[in-house]
Design a protein around this motif. Structure first.
Motif, PDB file in Angstrom:
ATOM      1  N   ILE A 197       0.836  -1.208   0.000  1.00 28.49           N
ATOM      2  CA  ILE A 197       0.000   0.000   0.000  1.00 28.49           C
ATOM      3  C   ILE A 197       0.869   1.257   0.000  1.00 28.49           C
ATOM      4  N   GLY A 198       0.276   2.326  -0.510  1.00 31.41           N
ATOM      5  CA  GLY A 198       0.880   3.646  -0.422  1.00 31.41           C
ATOM      6  C   GLY A 198      -0.035   4.562   0.352  1.00 31.41           C
ATOM      7  N   ILE A 199       0.556   5.561   0.999  1.00 31.90           N
ATOM      8  CA  ILE A 199      -0.224   6.546   1.752  1.00 31.90           C
ATOM      9  C   ILE A 199       0.011   7.892   1.090  1.00 31.90           C
ATOM     10  N   SER A 200      -1.056   8.463   0.520  1.00 32.71           N
ATOM     11  CA  SER A 200      -0.928   9.672  -0.296  1.00 32.71           C
ATOM     12  C   SER A 200      -1.997  10.681   0.099  1.00 32.71           C
ATOM     13  N   ALA A 201      -1.666  11.966  -0.109  1.00 28.06           N
ATOM     14  CA  ALA A 201      -2.627  13.026   0.247  1.00 28.06           C
ATOM     15  C   ALA A 201      -2.070  14.380  -0.149  1.00 28.06           C
ATOM     16  N   HIS A 202      -2.888  15.399   0.064  1.00 26.79           N
ATOM     17  CA  HIS A 202      -2.472  16.789  -0.052  1.00 26.79           C
ATOM     18  C   HIS A 202      -1.443  17.085   1.041  1.00 26.79           C
ATOM     19  N   ILE A 203      -0.601  18.073   0.814  1.00 24.61           N
ATOM     20  CA  ILE A 203       0.415  18.428   1.799  1.00 24.61           C
ATOM     21  C   ILE A 203      -0.240  18.800   3.131  1.00 24.61           C
ATOM     22  N   ASP A 204       0.370  18.361   4.205  1.00 26.95           N
ATOM     23  CA  ASP A 204      -0.063  18.676   5.568  1.00 26.95           C
ATOM     24  C   ASP A 204      -1.418  18.077   5.918  1.00 26.95           C
ATOM     25  N   SER A 205      -1.732  16.918   5.305  1.00 28.28           N
ATOM     26  CA  SER A 205      -2.963  16.212   5.684  1.00 28.28           C
ATOM     27  C   SER A 205      -2.706  15.149   6.740  1.00 28.28           C
ATOM     28  N   GLY A 206      -1.432  14.873   7.027  1.00 32.87           N
ATOM     29  CA  GLY A 206      -1.105  13.939   8.094  1.00 32.87           C
ATOM     30  C   GLY A 206      -0.662  12.570   7.632  1.00 32.87           C
ATOM     31  N   LYS A 207      -0.104  12.450   6.426  1.00 35.70           N
ATOM     32  CA  LYS A 207       0.344  11.138   5.914  1.00 35.70           C
ATOM     33  C   LYS A 207       1.458  10.552   6.766  1.00 35.70           C
ATOM     34  N   THR A 208       2.501  11.347   6.985  1.00 35.30           N
ATOM     35  CA  THR A 208       3.655  10.843   7.736  1.00 35.30           C
ATOM     36  C   THR A 208       3.294  10.579   9.189  1.00 35.30           C
ATOM     37  N   THR A 209       2.437  11.420   9.759  1.00 38.49           N
ATOM     38  CA  THR A 209       1.960  11.190  11.126  1.00 38.49           C
ATOM     39  C   THR A 209       1.178   9.884  11.201  1.00 38.49           C
ATOM     40  N   LEU A 210       0.350   9.623  10.210  1.00 41.73           N
ATOM     41  CA  LEU A 210      -0.414   8.374  10.172  1.00 41.73           C
ATOM     42  C   LEU A 210       0.526   7.177  10.051  1.00 41.73           C
ATOM     43  N   THR A 211       1.531   7.280   9.189  1.00 35.06           N
ATOM     44  CA  THR A 211       2.481   6.174   9.038  1.00 35.06           C
ATOM     45  C   THR A 211       3.224   5.916  10.339  1.00 35.06           C
ATOM     46  N   GLU A 212       3.579   6.983  11.053  1.00 36.19           N
ATOM     47  CA  GLU A 212       4.278   6.842  12.343  1.00 36.19           C
ATOM     48  C   GLU A 212       3.412   6.048  13.327  1.00 36.19           C
ATOM     49  N   ARG A 213       2.109   6.334  13.368  1.00 37.11           N
ATOM     50  CA  ARG A 213       1.212   5.596  14.270  1.00 37.11           C
ATOM     51  C   ARG A 213       1.061   4.142  13.833  1.00 37.11           C
ATOM     52  N   ILE A 214       0.981   3.909  12.536  1.00 36.27           N
ATOM     53  CA  ILE A 214       0.885   2.530  12.047  1.00 36.27           C
ATOM     54  C   ILE A 214       2.105   1.726  12.487  1.00 36.27           C
ATOM     55  N   LEU A 215       3.284   2.314  12.355  1.00 40.69           N
ATOM     56  CA  LEU A 215       4.513   1.609  12.750  1.00 40.69           C
ATOM     57  C   LEU A 215       4.534   1.355  14.263  1.00 40.69           C
ATOM     58  N   PHE A 216       3.987   2.282  15.027  1.00 35.92           N
ATOM     59  CA  PHE A 216       3.963   2.098  16.485  1.00 35.92           C
ATOM     60  C   PHE A 216       2.998   0.978  16.885  1.00 35.92           C
ATOM     61  N   TYR A 217       1.790   0.998  16.328  1.00 35.02           N
ATOM     62  CA  TYR A 217       0.789   0.007  16.708  1.00 35.02           C
ATOM     63  C   TYR A 217       1.126  -1.392  16.186  1.00 35.02           C
ATOM     64  N   THR A 218       1.928  -1.474  15.133  1.00 32.58           N
ATOM     65  CA  THR A 218       2.338  -2.790  14.619  1.00 32.58           C
ATOM     66  C   THR A 218       3.648  -3.258  15.239  1.00 32.58           C
TER      67      THR A 218
END
Length: 777
Positions: free
Chosen positions: A74-95
């Motif tokens: 999967i890829g995580i994509s969005a407009h700038i400053d929508s929280g993509k990298t923040t979301l990925t950080e949480r995914i890595l933490f919860y996994t």
């Protein structure tokens, strides 16, 4: 069931009905009786929805190995400053991939895991896509976090080219923004199934139902919420799953405690309404749900979940999840959705071109026991040499094995295989079909195809947008020139949107890219990574030229200098192309193509057939330099109608020269004009600065398209079309008039004619430069 609802459903489905009159389809009461009868006796009178859309393979056709069935890319994509990298950080933490959560541009100075470059952590933006992997339950997930800024859109493009599914992240306040539309277009270009995640529901003014409406209105997606948020803004604490009708709240310091709670009384009506809306949206595209919906039968959760997966894979439905990544809410349920609704690699049939069969299109099934086929989709310079990111589509690649590069048929050894976790590496011995890895020590270019040599398959490349802005750069010290050349060669190899050219007249190196930030980043990387301090010239805009009216040509090229001479006469005309025409580039040349067409209407053999290709080459030569300012021409059709030859002196070269001069002269007579790049601009700011922003945009010759104030009146979003030449330095001006609170995004839209006074200035400047360089134009 209300007749209006049945009629509305029937009208959408009438074209799919077999053996029924379309008029009676939604007006006859016998139709509902037939549907109820079909439901009762477990058969359908409508054709079943095809699950082979975009090459989606039937899971039941072959036995799928368990490790492939439980793999998600999967890829995580969005407009700038929508929280993509923040979301990925949480995914890595919860996994369990990381032990601590660090925020983008956080106070601790560490930064998010996926932003490994110093520049990314300083600026708080993602510049390069970064790959990682994690496990959720018994499923393995490869993730690519992509940039949101339009200047780095090639990183999104290359990721979506090789991934099987995607998560489209949207801001719960701003909704669908300019780059959201671009990302959606890229997903549609590569037929990528996606989930939507509405983020930032903890922010003031969050309205998820407006965002769902934006998905339908602006992106034309059949989207429906599969969750309802429990509270918004400061009260946001969880979500209600509409499929199982269960409520979940997220507690603990990092939201790691997920607790099921009763649905509160105030939410019951909303849950019922949104669940019915989701089922109705699914019934539009799925026959099984349609039968239950029309029969007013309760849809079991397992049936609903299976239908959502079917139609998500078929690109007919987009399930919408909700939460707040920064406040650690909703991420775990989104991971469940990735596992439940996005495809595994075997469910997507990819295609290659068989080089031994005249590039015939052949399927590449995701099987390990077939010849290896892989694509190098990203290059990166690492401390051990070039790091090549690979997607394996078929077969298995082993450490120490051999691969063949299909571009040059060069045989290369695989010295090291690694899995990437941002900038960390994990050695592996082999990688099999459907997986993503990286290799060291393999010299190749981006989008090169590799096989084990038993087949000669080339995988299709990706779309590369044309650059719109240029800078003149040179090292401040001559001793730095070797590193300067080495760095630019590497950067161009990694990034297809970065182009480098040497101007013989000014003796300057010119770099071209997607925007000011794009080029600024590379100038900064020259200094940091190669210790090359550069002098930077003013940005140059990539103008184009075209014609306004039809013009005839009748040109004779005749030259005699002893021996065989040159003789060629070409007759015909040039005319402007209509929008959407032209063989070069899709969409009429709007996205990288120049919109040129050559038509041969010569009757008989006044010009022998063997000279026609030379005439076309000459016409294309003329397109490379326009008559006004020397910029490339576009939107021109060249029609060749007649000509004459000489028995001795005619040649390919003579006709090529004649065609080039003839087209240049005809373009001058055809009211040649200059086109400038027009940018799609979106400015977001507090409402108090609205007047100042609009005044400044008017001074920069921008055309305001819309002016939308948020529902709470706190922010304003101004959309405009602006000439790129007028937008240099806008970032600084916007910060100054909004006290640093305004932000903007800018994306190439099209080329349009400049005003008469600007055209005169550009032509005068070009002639002065040409005269100074002693060049005959």
């Amino acid at each position: 069931m209300p007749l209006s609802l049945l009629s509305r459903y029937g009208r959408r489905r009438a074209s799919a009905c077999h053996g029924l009159n379309a008029r009676n389809f939604y007006t006859s009461s016998s139709w509902l009786l037939q549907r109820q009868h079909a439901t009762k006796h477990k058969h359908s009178i409508l054709p079943q929805t095809s699950f082979w859309v975009r090459g989606l393979a039937s899971a039941a056709s072959d036995e799928i190995p368990d490790h492939i069935a439980k793999l998600r890319n999967i890829g995580i994509s969005a407009h700038i400053d929508s929280g993509k990298t923040t979301l990925t950080e949480r995914i890595l933490f919860y996994t369990g991939r990381i032990r601590e959560i660090h925020d983008v541009k956080g106070k601790d100075g560490v930064g998010a895991k996926m932003d490994s470059m110093d520049l990314e952590r300083e600026k708080g933006i993602t510049i390069q896509s970064a790959a990682t992997y994690c496990s959720w339950g018994d499923h393995h997930i490869n993730i690519i976090d992509t940039p949101g800024h339009v200047d780095f859109t090639i990183e999104v493009e290359r990721a979506l080219r090789v991934l099987d599914g995607a998560v489209l992240v949207l801001c719960g306040v701003a909704g669908v923004q300019s780059q959201s539309i671009t990302v959606d277009r890229q997903m549609k270009r590569y037929n990528v199934p996606r989930l939507a995640f509405i983020n930032k529901l903890d922010r003031a003014g969050a309205n998820p139902w407006k965002v769902v409406g934006d998905l339908r209105q602006y992106l034309r997606l059949n989207a429906a919420a599969v969750q309802v948020p429990i509270g918004l803004e400061a009260e946001h604490k969880g979500v209600v799953d509409l499929i199982d009708r269960k409520a979940y709240v997220f507690a603990g310091e990092r939201g790691e405690v997920v607790t099921e709670v009763p649905i509160e009384g105030g939410l019951e009506a909303t849950v019922l309404s949104k669940r019915n809306e989701m089922i109705e949206r699914l019934a539009d595209v799925d026959d099984e749900i349609a039968e239950l919906f029309l029969a007013e039968t309760e849809v079991p959760p397992e049936v609903l979940r299976a239908a959502i997966r079917r139609q998500t894979l078929a690109l007919a439905f987009v399930p919408v999840f909700m939460g707040s990544a920064f406040k650690n809410k909703g991420v775990q349920r989104l991971l469940d959705g990735v596992v439940d609704y996005l495809p595994n690699p075997s469910q997507v049939t990819n295609y290659a071109l068989d080089l031994t069969q005249d590039e015939a299109r052949v399927p590449v099934p995701c099987k390990e026991n077939l010849p290896a086929v892989a694509l190098a989709f990203k290059l990166e310079e690492g401390k051990f040499g070039q790091l090549t990111y690979m997607r394996v589509y078929q077969g298995t690649i082993k450490r120490g094995g051999w691969l063949f590069n299909m571009r040059n048929d060069k045989k290369v050894k695989v010295p090291r295989l690694v899995r990437m976790h941002s900038n960390e590496l994990e050695e592996i011995e082999s990688i099999s079909a459907g997986d993503v890895c990286a290799m060291f020590g393999v010299d190749c270019s981006s989008m090169d195809s590799f096989t084990d040599g038993t087949v000669k398959y080339a995988l299709t490349s990706m779309f590369v947008p044309a650059p719109v802005i240029s800078l003149a750069v040179k090292p401040k010290q001559s001793a730095m020139f070797a590193n300067f050349s080495k760095a630019l060669q590497r950067f161009c190899k990694e990034d297809p949107t970065l182009q480098v050219a040497f101007n013989e007249k000014t003796k300057e190196t010119v770099i071209s890219g997607m925007g000011e930030l794009h080029l600024e980043i590379y100038v900064e990387r020259l200094k940091r990574e190669y210790n090359v301090d550069c002098s930077v010239g003013n940005p140059n805009v990539n103008y184009r030229e075209t014609i306004r009216k039809k013009a005839n040509f009748n040109y004779l090229h005749k030259k005699q200098s002893g021996g065989q001479g040159q003789y060629a006469r070409v007759v015909g005309y040039v005319e402007p192309l209509e929008e959407g025409e032209g063989e070069d580039g899709k969409e009429g040349g709007k996205e990288g193509g120049l919109g040129f067409e050559f038509v041969n209407k010569v009757v008989g053999t006044n010009i022998p057939p063997e000279y026609i290709p030379s005439c076309e080459k000459g016409a294309r030569d003329a397109m490379e330099k326009g008559p006004l300012t020397g910029h490339p021409s576009q939107g021109v059709r060249v029609v060749l109608t007649d000509g004459t030859t000489h028995a001795v002196d005619s040649s390919d070269m003579a006709f090529r020269i004649a065609a080039a001069y003839a087209v240049r002269e005809a373009m001058r007579a055809g009211q040649a004009c200059i086109l400038e790049p027009i940018m799609n601009l979106e400015v977001t700011s507090p409402t108090e600065f609205q007047g100042n922003i609009m005044g400044q945009l008017n001074r920069r010759m921008a055309v305001i398209q819309s002016n939308d104030v948020s529902e709470d009146g706190a922010t304003v979003c101004i959309k405009a079309d602006a000439p790129l030449a007028q937008m240099f330095g806008y970032s600084t001006d916007l910060r100054s008039i909004t006290q640093g609170k305004g932000e903007f995004t800018m994306e190439y839209k099209t080329h349009l004619p400049v005003t008469r006074d600007i055209q005169e200035q550009l032509v005068k400047k070009y002639r002065e430069a040409s005269a100074g360089g002693g060049e005959d134009k």
